[in-house]
Design an enzyme around this catalytic site. Structure first.
Site, PDB file in Angstrom:
ATOM      1  N   GLU A 163       0.821  -1.209   0.000  1.00  0.00           N
ATOM      2  CA  GLU A 163       0.000   0.000   0.000  1.00  0.00           C
ATOM      3  C   GLU A 163       0.858   1.264   0.000  1.00  0.00           C
ATOM      4  O   GLU A 163       0.600   2.210  -0.753  1.00  0.00           O
ATOM      5  CB  GLU A 163      -0.927  -0.015   1.222  1.00  0.00           C
ATOM      6  N   HIS A 214       2.690   2.017  -3.311  1.00  0.00           N
ATOM      7  CA  HIS A 214       1.732   2.613  -4.247  1.00  0.00           C
ATOM      8  C   HIS A 214       1.553   4.104  -3.948  1.00  0.00           C
ATOM      9  O   HIS A 214       1.529   4.933  -4.869  1.00  0.00           O
ATOM     10  CB  HIS A 214       0.398   1.875  -4.146  1.00  0.00           C
ATOM     11  N   HIS A 271     -11.768   5.460  -7.975  1.00  0.00           N
ATOM     12  CA  HIS A 271     -10.313   5.600  -7.886  1.00  0.00           C
ATOM     13  C   HIS A 271      -9.638   4.921  -9.077  1.00  0.00           C
ATOM     14  O   HIS A 271      -8.674   5.458  -9.647  1.00  0.00           O
ATOM     15  CB  HIS A 271      -9.834   4.978  -6.575  1.00  0.00           C
ATOM     16  N   HIS A 280     -20.092  -8.221 -17.208  1.00  0.00           N
ATOM     17  CA  HIS A 280     -18.761  -7.796 -17.652  1.00  0.00           C
ATOM     18  C   HIS A 280     -18.305  -8.645 -18.836  1.00  0.00           C
ATOM     19  O   HIS A 280     -17.742  -8.117 -19.805  1.00  0.00           O
ATOM     20  CB  HIS A 280     -17.778  -7.932 -16.495  1.00  0.00           C
ATOM     21  N   HIS A 284      -4.224  -8.521 -16.961  1.00  0.00           N
ATOM     22  CA  HIS A 284      -5.522  -8.167 -17.545  1.00  0.00           C
ATOM     23  C   HIS A 284      -5.807  -6.679 -17.321  1.00  0.00           C
ATOM     24  O   HIS A 284      -6.320  -5.998 -18.209  1.00  0.00           O
ATOM     25  CB  HIS A 284      -6.607  -9.032 -16.892  1.00  0.00           C
TER      26      HIS A 284
END
Length: 330
Positions: free
Chosen positions: A74, A77, A139, A245, A306
């Protein structure tokens, strides 16, 4: 614009791609709450490690357990995202100082600063609201938007080769329609990820429990929860999200293939053929990759790739938009 400006924009676009990838890895490795506060971690600028730091963390966040690996994922990032914010601010000030910068470059630079600030707020809310799915999806979309605009800014700041483009309004409208279809597909993927719906639809091409599909449940928002980690929606709702999706992925596939074919026939200049055909190649690879992910039961690295492929596909369509809307005017 100067060569230094173009290099800085190019570096910022690469950094934005890295930030988007790190954000996806943070989400996929379930490290979104690795640090329960923002912008630090348990009140520190780095992950607490020493005994007195751990004791302080327990006092500030009773009941919370420090997971070193998740916390570092975290924080790394956040470090890269913070660096991107500083670089975007530098780009904006450079654009303002150079009289040679046109209004589009200054406008894009200013918009990026606003988006970066809003993206930082979304990052904060992602943590403080315990991974609320709407915030998490926003986000993700914010990261893709920043990456796309930085790419567009780089395309406009560099010295483009003069390529004559046939002015066909129908091609422009089709390109915008395909871009909208792709953005919706990315949003559906973000909603799927935010609700941890990936493992709820197994089997190809449809889910093993496809009879549980419910169109009405797609509009069900997560109920209020102390934490949204690992998802709170019912099984059939998450299955429906995943299945939609997949269905929209087929719509996206057909739309992009149609666009590439129409552009191939409508623009005879061979110099732009790679730009025209790249989206078709990427979308075919993306669909095959999606099938491989389901077949091998959602391995982390394939799922991460992906996400990266989705970003590349979006940038390839942005490049086509630039070709049709901007380059022919420069």
């Amino acid at each position: 614009m100067t060569q230094g400006f173009r290099r800085l924009v190019f570096m910022s676009a690469l950094l934005a791609a890295l930030v988007v990838t790190l954000g996806a890895y943070t989400r996929l490795s379930n490290a979104g709450l690795g640090c329960p506060d923002w912008p630090g971690c348990y009140g520190f600028l780095t992950v607490p490690n020493e005994s007195h730091e751990l004791m302080s963390a327990q006092q500030k966040f009773p009941g919370a357990e420090v997971h070193q690996k998740k916390a570092w994922i975290e924080m790394i990032h956040r470090y890269f995202a913070g660096s991107l914010g500083l670089i975007v601010a530098a780009i904006f000030f450079m654009a303002l100082r150079h009289s040679s910068a046109n209004k589009n470059i200054k406008g894009l630079s200013g918009l990026l600063v606003v988006l970066i600030i809003f993206q930082a707020m979304l990052g904060m809310w992602t943590v403080t609201m315990n991974l609320q799915p709407l915030v998490v999806m926003g986000h993700l979309l914010g990261g893709f938007t920043v990456l796309s605009l930085l790419t567009l800014l780089w395309l406009k700041a560099r010295q483009p080769a003069a390529v004559p483009i046939v002015q066909v309004t129908s091609l422009r409208l089709l390109t915008l329609a395909v871009l909208s279809i792709l953005i919706l597909q990315i949003a559906l993927g973000g909603w799927l990820a935010a609700n941890y719906a990936a493992p709820h639809c197994r089997g190809l091409p449809l889910c093993e429990n496809g009879e549980l599909f419910s169109l009405s449940s797609l509009f069900q928002l997560p109920h209020s929860s102390a934490s949204y980690e690992f998802g709170v929606l019912p099984f059939e709702t998450r299955l429906s999200i995943h299945l939609v999706h997949r269905i929209w992925a087929m719509v996206t596939l057909c739309a992009i293939l149609l666009l590439s074919w129409r552009l191939y026939r409508g623009i005879p200049d061979k110099r732009v053929r790679p730009v025209i055909m790249l989206p078709a190649i990427l979308v075919l690879c993306q669909v095959l990759l999606g099938g491989a992910i389901v077949h091998w039961q959602f391995p982390l690295l394939l799922t991460l790739f992906h996400n990266v492929m989705a970003a590349l596909l979006l940038l390839s369509i942005v490049r086509v938009c630039y070709l049709l809307f901007y380059q022919s005017k420069e």
